[in-house]
Design a protein around this motif. Structure first.
Motif, PDB file in Angstrom:
ATOM      1  N   ALA A 128       0.741  -1.276   0.007  1.00  0.00           N
ATOM      2  CA  ALA A 128      -0.126  -0.024   0.218  1.00  0.00           C
ATOM      3  C   ALA A 128       0.646   1.239   0.106  1.00  0.00           C
ATOM      4  N   ASP A 129       2.232   1.339   0.404  1.00  0.00           N
ATOM      5  CA  ASP A 129       2.955   2.397   0.551  1.00  0.00           C
ATOM      6  C   ASP A 129       3.786   2.569  -0.766  1.00  0.00           C
ATOM      7  N   GLU A 130       3.390   1.841  -1.631  1.00  0.00           N
ATOM      8  CA  GLU A 130       4.035   1.426  -2.974  1.00  0.00           C
ATOM      9  C   GLU A 130       5.338   1.219  -3.071  1.00  0.00           C
ATOM     10  N   SER A 131       5.807   0.514  -2.004  1.00  0.00           N
ATOM     11  CA  SER A 131       7.097  -0.239  -2.100  1.00  0.00           C
ATOM     12  C   SER A 131       6.994  -1.654  -2.603  1.00  0.00           C
ATOM     13  N   VAL A 132       8.137  -2.499  -2.749  1.00  0.00           N
ATOM     14  CA  VAL A 132       8.075  -3.756  -3.273  1.00  0.00           C
ATOM     15  C   VAL A 132       8.659  -4.774  -2.279  1.00  0.00           C
ATOM     16  N   VAL A 133       8.227  -5.934  -1.974  1.00  0.00           N
ATOM     17  CA  VAL A 133       8.822  -6.966  -1.202  1.00  0.00           C
ATOM     18  C   VAL A 133       8.856  -7.941  -2.169  1.00  0.00           C
ATOM     19  N   ALA A 134       9.980  -8.689  -2.329  1.00  0.00           N
ATOM     20  CA  ALA A 134      10.522 -10.072  -3.169  1.00  0.00           C
ATOM     21  C   ALA A 134      10.971 -10.747  -2.369  1.00  0.00           C
ATOM     22  N   TRP A 135      10.475 -12.199  -2.581  1.00  0.00           N
ATOM     23  CA  TRP A 135      11.215 -13.349  -1.871  1.00  0.00           C
ATOM     24  C   TRP A 135      10.897 -14.493  -2.620  1.00  0.00           C
TER      25      TRP A 135
END
Length: 132
Positions: free
Chosen positions: A24-31
């Motif tokens: 929602a904060d327009e960041s990205v998480v990758a895993w």
């Protein structure tokens, strides 16, 4: 831990062995598998104001609020867009095959990168790729 970061997920995409999510904060998480785009640490500082994400077999690409593009993952499958970075301005959409990305620009032209045999080289038909 990744699980702790996965709240307010807005959009998600998958490669062969990894996921990437826009929060929602327009960041990205990758895993996931590092070779399949599961590690975005090399571009993490650029992953702000992310609006759209797309995936090939082993790479991710995002469109930022300013309509520029950031890519990561396996460079052979589109995880490195540096050769076309100067053309990736005001990108409207990104689409993907298993090994390449294509970006549509405001004038309807197209920029592609990644494996040429997967569509990453559109130079032979570039003059036909107008007003898409």
């Amino acid at each position: 831990e990744v699980q702790d970061q996965l709240s307010n997920v807005q959009q998600i995409q998958a490669t062969e062995g990894a996921f990437a999510a826009i929060l929602a904060d327009e960041s990205v998480v990758a895993w996931g598998d590092l070779g399949d785009g599961g590690d975005c640490s090399a571009v993490q500082d650029q992953l702000r104001n992310v609006r759209h994400i797309q995936a090939t077999y082993t790479a991710f690409a995002v469109i930022l609020a300013g309509r520029s593009v950031v890519a990561w993952g396996n460079p052979d499958n589109g995880g490195d867009c540096s050769t076309v970075q100067d053309q990736l301005k005001n990108v409207q959409q990104i689409h993907a095959t298993e090994g390449a990305f294509a970006a549509i620009l405001p004038d309807g032209s197209l920029v592609a990168w990644g494996q040429s045999e997967s569509g990453g080289d559109c130079s032979a038909v570039q003059d036909q790729l107008v007003h898409l």
